[in-house]
Design an enzyme around this catalytic site. Sequence first.
Site, PDB file in Angstrom:
ATOM      1  N   GLU A 129      -0.978  -9.159   3.410  1.00 41.57           N
ATOM      2  CA  GLU A 129      -0.797  -9.557   4.816  1.00 41.57           C
ATOM      3  C   GLU A 129      -2.132  -9.847   5.498  1.00 41.57           C
ATOM      4  O   GLU A 129      -2.169 -10.554   6.532  1.00 41.57           O
ATOM      5  CB  GLU A 129      -0.038  -8.461   5.581  1.00 41.57           C
ATOM      6  CG  GLU A 129      -0.864  -7.334   6.139  1.00 41.57           C
ATOM      7  CD  GLU A 129      -1.399  -6.344   5.110  1.00 41.57           C
ATOM      8  OE1 GLU A 129      -2.205  -5.466   5.493  1.00 41.57           O
ATOM      9  OE2 GLU A 129      -1.003  -6.439   3.927  1.00 41.57           O
ATOM     10  N   CYS A 163       0.846  -1.202   0.000  1.00 41.13           N
ATOM     11  CA  CYS A 163       0.000   0.000   0.000  1.00 41.13           C
ATOM     12  C   CYS A 163       0.889   1.263   0.000  1.00 41.13           C
ATOM     13  O   CYS A 163       1.565   1.537  -0.980  1.00 41.13           O
ATOM     14  CB  CYS A 163      -0.978  -0.030   1.163  1.00 41.13           C
ATOM     15  SG  CYS A 163      -2.351   1.138   0.978  1.00 41.13           S
ATOM     16  N   HIS A 197      -3.454  -5.601   0.035  1.00 42.19           N
ATOM     17  CA  HIS A 197      -2.981  -6.009   1.356  1.00 42.19           C
ATOM     18  C   HIS A 197      -2.865  -7.532   1.483  1.00 42.19           C
ATOM     19  O   HIS A 197      -3.728  -8.178   2.095  1.00 42.19           O
ATOM     20  CB  HIS A 197      -3.902  -5.446   2.438  1.00 42.19           C
ATOM     21  CG  HIS A 197      -3.709  -3.983   2.661  1.00 42.19           C
ATOM     22  ND1 HIS A 197      -2.893  -3.480   3.651  1.00 42.19           N
ATOM     23  CD2 HIS A 197      -4.200  -2.901   1.990  1.00 42.19           C
ATOM     24  CE1 HIS A 197      -2.903  -2.159   3.602  1.00 42.19           C
ATOM     25  NE2 HIS A 197      -3.683  -1.784   2.594  1.00 42.19           N
TER      26      HIS A 197
END
Length: 249
Positions: free
Chosen positions: A219, A113, A217
């Site tokens: 993660e 990001c 994202h």
Amino acid sequence: MRSEPVIGICAVRERARWSFWDQPAHLVADTYVSSVQRTGAIAVLLPVDGRAPLELLDVIDGLLLIGGADIDPSSYGAQRDAELESTYRDRDDFEIALLEGAVERRMPVFGICRGMQIINVAFGGTLVQHLPELEGSNPHRKALGTFEGTEHTIRLEPGSLTSEAAGELVHLARCHHHQAVDKLGEGLVVSGRAEVDGVIEALEADDGRWILGVQWHPEADERSQMMSAFVDAARNWSKDLTPSARSNG
């Protein structure tokens, strides 16, 4: 010799509340830490410290740049847009210094990001400061603090580091950003775009080094294999490195 690679995660420095306290803090969301730990790697939080960015690189094998506040447009020679959100120039400068040191050492770098945007700015690129000003809407962030409603398809370039790390050419991603890459930094190539509007969603180094940035994202997606690919690169980098080369680049 380390049994597992150490991943340095650049922390956010902002005001926060916890328990009885309300004060400035160095923060990293657990999604980043747990995503690194699930790969078997060791996660180390790197607090913003302009005095010693290069010394911090001596103790890690991979650099993870995470999401957060907008990048100060003075970092890329632009004026502030009226829709610009919170910025922290000390964090920008710290992360750019870390990134430049990591690039010199050929250390693997993964930007998520805002982290992708830092990579672009560090390589001389610029940013669109507010996406809705271009098309009147923003499919990449529907509501603050949630990924809800932002799922969209990313087309990845065949043969790219990004597609190799993702393990696919068509990726369903969830985002939370209102800025994007404008002018691409020198030495970078676009490796993924949003199908919905063509916004750049992934970039990487043009010379094959493990420098990768994505706007979504991974993660926060336990199905994603991108963090594992990054940790594998850090593991290989560490194994190939002599003790003197670690600090000398």
